[in-house]
Structure formats: structure tokens, C-alpha cells
Write a protein that holds these residues in place. Structure first.
Motif, PDB file in Angstrom:
ATOM      1  N   MET A 116       1.015  -1.174  -0.046  1.00 22.81           N
ATOM      2  CA  MET A 116       0.047   0.020   0.059  1.00 22.81           C
ATOM      3  C   MET A 116       0.858   1.172  -0.003  1.00 22.81           C
ATOM      4  O   MET A 116       0.316   2.238  -0.454  1.00 22.81           O
ATOM      5  CB  MET A 116      -0.971  -0.063   1.021  1.00 22.81           C
ATOM      6  CG  MET A 116      -1.830   1.081   1.184  1.00 22.81           C
ATOM      7  SD  MET A 116      -3.369   0.846   0.022  1.00 22.81           S
ATOM      8  CE  MET A 116      -4.176   0.075   0.933  1.00 22.81           C
ATOM      9  N   TYR A 117       2.042   1.150   0.679  1.00 26.44           N
ATOM     10  CA  TYR A 117       3.060   2.289   0.803  1.00 26.44           C
ATOM     11  C   TYR A 117       4.362   1.865   0.248  1.00 26.44           C
ATOM     12  O   TYR A 117       4.843   0.745   0.067  1.00 26.44           O
ATOM     13  CB  TYR A 117       3.269   2.584   2.063  1.00 26.44           C
ATOM     14  CG  TYR A 117       1.906   3.416   2.800  1.00 26.44           C
ATOM     15  CD1 TYR A 117       1.421   4.582   2.423  1.00 26.44           C
ATOM     16  CD2 TYR A 117       1.071   2.530   3.486  1.00 26.44           C
ATOM     17  CE1 TYR A 117       0.226   5.012   2.921  1.00 26.44           C
ATOM     18  CE2 TYR A 117      -0.192   2.886   3.989  1.00 26.44           C
ATOM     19  CZ  TYR A 117      -0.690   4.466   3.811  1.00 26.44           C
ATOM     20  OH  TYR A 117      -1.607   4.842   4.398  1.00 26.44           O
ATOM     21  N   ASP A 118       4.987   3.068  -0.284  1.00 28.80           N
ATOM     22  CA  ASP A 118       6.445   2.879  -0.750  1.00 28.80           C
ATOM     23  C   ASP A 118       7.453   2.850   0.562  1.00 28.80           C
ATOM     24  O   ASP A 118       7.561   3.659   1.215  1.00 28.80           O
ATOM     25  CB  ASP A 118       6.852   3.940  -1.610  1.00 28.80           C
ATOM     26  CG  ASP A 118       8.327   3.790  -2.015  1.00 28.80           C
ATOM     27  OD1 ASP A 118       8.689   2.651  -2.503  1.00 28.80           O
ATOM     28  OD2 ASP A 118       8.787   4.918  -2.644  1.00 28.80           O
ATOM     29  N   PHE A 119       8.082   1.665   0.918  1.00 23.61           N
ATOM     30  CA  PHE A 119       9.206   1.490   1.724  1.00 23.61           C
ATOM     31  C   PHE A 119      10.365   1.195   1.124  1.00 23.61           C
ATOM     32  O   PHE A 119      10.461   0.601   0.118  1.00 23.61           O
ATOM     33  CB  PHE A 119       8.785   0.173   2.898  1.00 23.61           C
ATOM     34  CG  PHE A 119       7.581   0.537   3.918  1.00 23.61           C
ATOM     35  CD1 PHE A 119       8.226   0.700   5.134  1.00 23.61           C
ATOM     36  CD2 PHE A 119       6.520   0.674   3.498  1.00 23.61           C
ATOM     37  CE1 PHE A 119       7.131   0.830   6.231  1.00 23.61           C
ATOM     38  CE2 PHE A 119       5.413   0.741   4.638  1.00 23.61           C
ATOM     39  CZ  PHE A 119       5.971   0.835   5.977  1.00 23.61           C
ATOM     40  N   TYR A 120      11.513   1.478   1.759  1.00 22.93           N
ATOM     41  CA  TYR A 120      12.885   0.771   1.438  1.00 22.93           C
ATOM     42  C   TYR A 120      13.343   0.105   2.640  1.00 22.93           C
ATOM     43  O   TYR A 120      13.861   1.005   3.669  1.00 22.93           O
ATOM     44  CB  TYR A 120      13.617   2.215   0.826  1.00 22.93           C
ATOM     45  CG  TYR A 120      14.832   1.654   0.333  1.00 22.93           C
ATOM     46  CD1 TYR A 120      15.104   1.097  -0.957  1.00 22.93           C
ATOM     47  CD2 TYR A 120      15.953   1.871   1.080  1.00 22.93           C
ATOM     48  CE1 TYR A 120      16.293   0.590  -1.419  1.00 22.93           C
ATOM     49  CE2 TYR A 120      17.099   1.385   0.712  1.00 22.93           C
ATOM     50  CZ  TYR A 120      17.537   0.693  -0.691  1.00 22.93           C
ATOM     51  OH  TYR A 120      18.709   0.444  -1.158  1.00 22.93           O
ATOM     52  N   ASN A 121      13.747  -0.940   2.199  1.00 19.39           N
ATOM     53  CA  ASN A 121      14.124  -1.882   3.377  1.00 19.39           C
ATOM     54  C   ASN A 121      13.776  -1.242   4.757  1.00 19.39           C
ATOM     55  O   ASN A 121      14.677  -1.112   5.592  1.00 19.39           O
ATOM     56  CB  ASN A 121      15.891  -1.480   3.390  1.00 19.39           C
ATOM     57  CG  ASN A 121      16.521  -2.335   2.120  1.00 19.39           C
ATOM     58  OD1 ASN A 121      15.620  -3.215   1.389  1.00 19.39           O
ATOM     59  ND2 ASN A 121      17.734  -2.173   1.855  1.00 19.39           N
TER      60      ASN A 121
END
Length: 163
Positions: free
Chosen positions: A73-78
Motif C-alpha cells: 500500500m505504501y512505498d518502503f525501502y528496506n
């Protein structure tokens, strides 16, 4: 944290209660291990080969059966959010996304790899939740190693070994 893992079965599974408990345990362990500092929600749907193939074709333009699909649903990075997160008004949770797990394919892969179906379903769940948190084994070699190490750590903690 009061994480919520909602699991639906759209295909018959003989040991549905055990599979449900396993998916929940694995997802919760990833969220705990990652130190997710907010109440998170994940929707999981267990499907058959035909359903996951159709969804894979529609959303990824890949007309093949796959084992698990993750729809963040959201943009995460690691594990780090890259955008503001919003809580669902009715639950107070942040909806991380959806996971579709192909039980048929999990059974086939478990047999091919020579380990229990529980280990395979546990791996696929762990893998998918890490994807929802922005880990990506296809980004580069360092991210592949990071994601694989996290997967193995969760599975070892839960006693889901390969043998």
C-alpha cells in the motif's frame, strides 16, 4: 503493537486452521523482528493456481502461476517508509498491503525442495511481508543477501527448517 493479519481462504485447504495460524505467526514475527513502530494490518488471501495466474497476468503481465504476490500500500525501502503513512479510521492500523499465497504452488514447491508444506508456506509469508516493507531481492546483490538473511532468521526462530 496490535498488528492485524486478516486471512481468507478462496481455495480448500485440508488443514486450514494450521495454515491460518502459521501465516499469522510468520507475519507477526516479521513485523516484530522489523520493529514496526505502529499498529499494522495485512490482508492475506490463500488462492489456487488458476486465481494467482490470472492476477499475475492482470497486474504483472506475467501469464504464469507463481507462489506468492505482494501488493504494498505504501512505498518502503528496506523497512523504512518513504512517504507519510495513514492509519485506517476504523482500526487505527496502517494497512501495509495485500498478500496472495498460492497454496497449490506451495505444496508443489515443498515436495520439489524436500521439505514440509509448513516450511514453504512460512517462507512465502515471510518473503511477502518483507516485500510489503520494501525489501527487494531483485534490486541488487546486497539487497538480495539482506532479504535472504532476514527470511532465514525468521524461519529459524519459528523452527521452520528446510529438512
Amino acid at each position: 503493537m496490535k498488528h492485524q493479519i486478516t486471512i481468507r481462504f478462496e481455495t480448500p485447504v485440508a488443514d486450514e486452521q494450521d495454515v491460518r495460524a502459521l501465516i499469522e505467526r510468520c507475519a507477526m514475527r516479521v513485523l516484530e523482528r522489523e520493529g514496526v513502530p505502529f499498529d499494522a494490518a495485512i490482508d492475506v488471501t490463500v488462492v489456487d493456481a488458476d486465481e494467482i495466474r490470472a492476477i499475475n497476468a492482470a497486474y504483472r503481465d506475467k501469464d504464469t502461476v507463481t507462489d506468492v504476490l505482494s501488493f504494498p500500500m505504501y512505498d518502503f525501502y528496506n523497512g523504512v517508509p518513504q512517504e507519510p503513512l495513514e492509519r485506517e479510521p476504523d482500526t487505527g492500523c496502517v494497512m501495509l498491503g495485500d498478500m496472495l499465497l498460492c497454496y497449490t504452488r506451495a505444496c508443489e514447491q515443498a515436495a520439489a525442495f524436500g521439505h514440509a508444506v509448513a516450511r514453504e508456506c512460512g517462507y512465502l509469508t515471510t518473503h511477502s511481508v518483507l516485500h510489503l516493507l520494501g525489501y527487494d531481492h531483485e534490486r541488487d546483490a546486497a539487497d538480495t543477501r539482506l532479504m535472504r538473511d532476514k527470511e532465514e532468521e525468521v524461519l529459524a526462530f519459528l523452527g521452520l527448517t528446510r529438512a
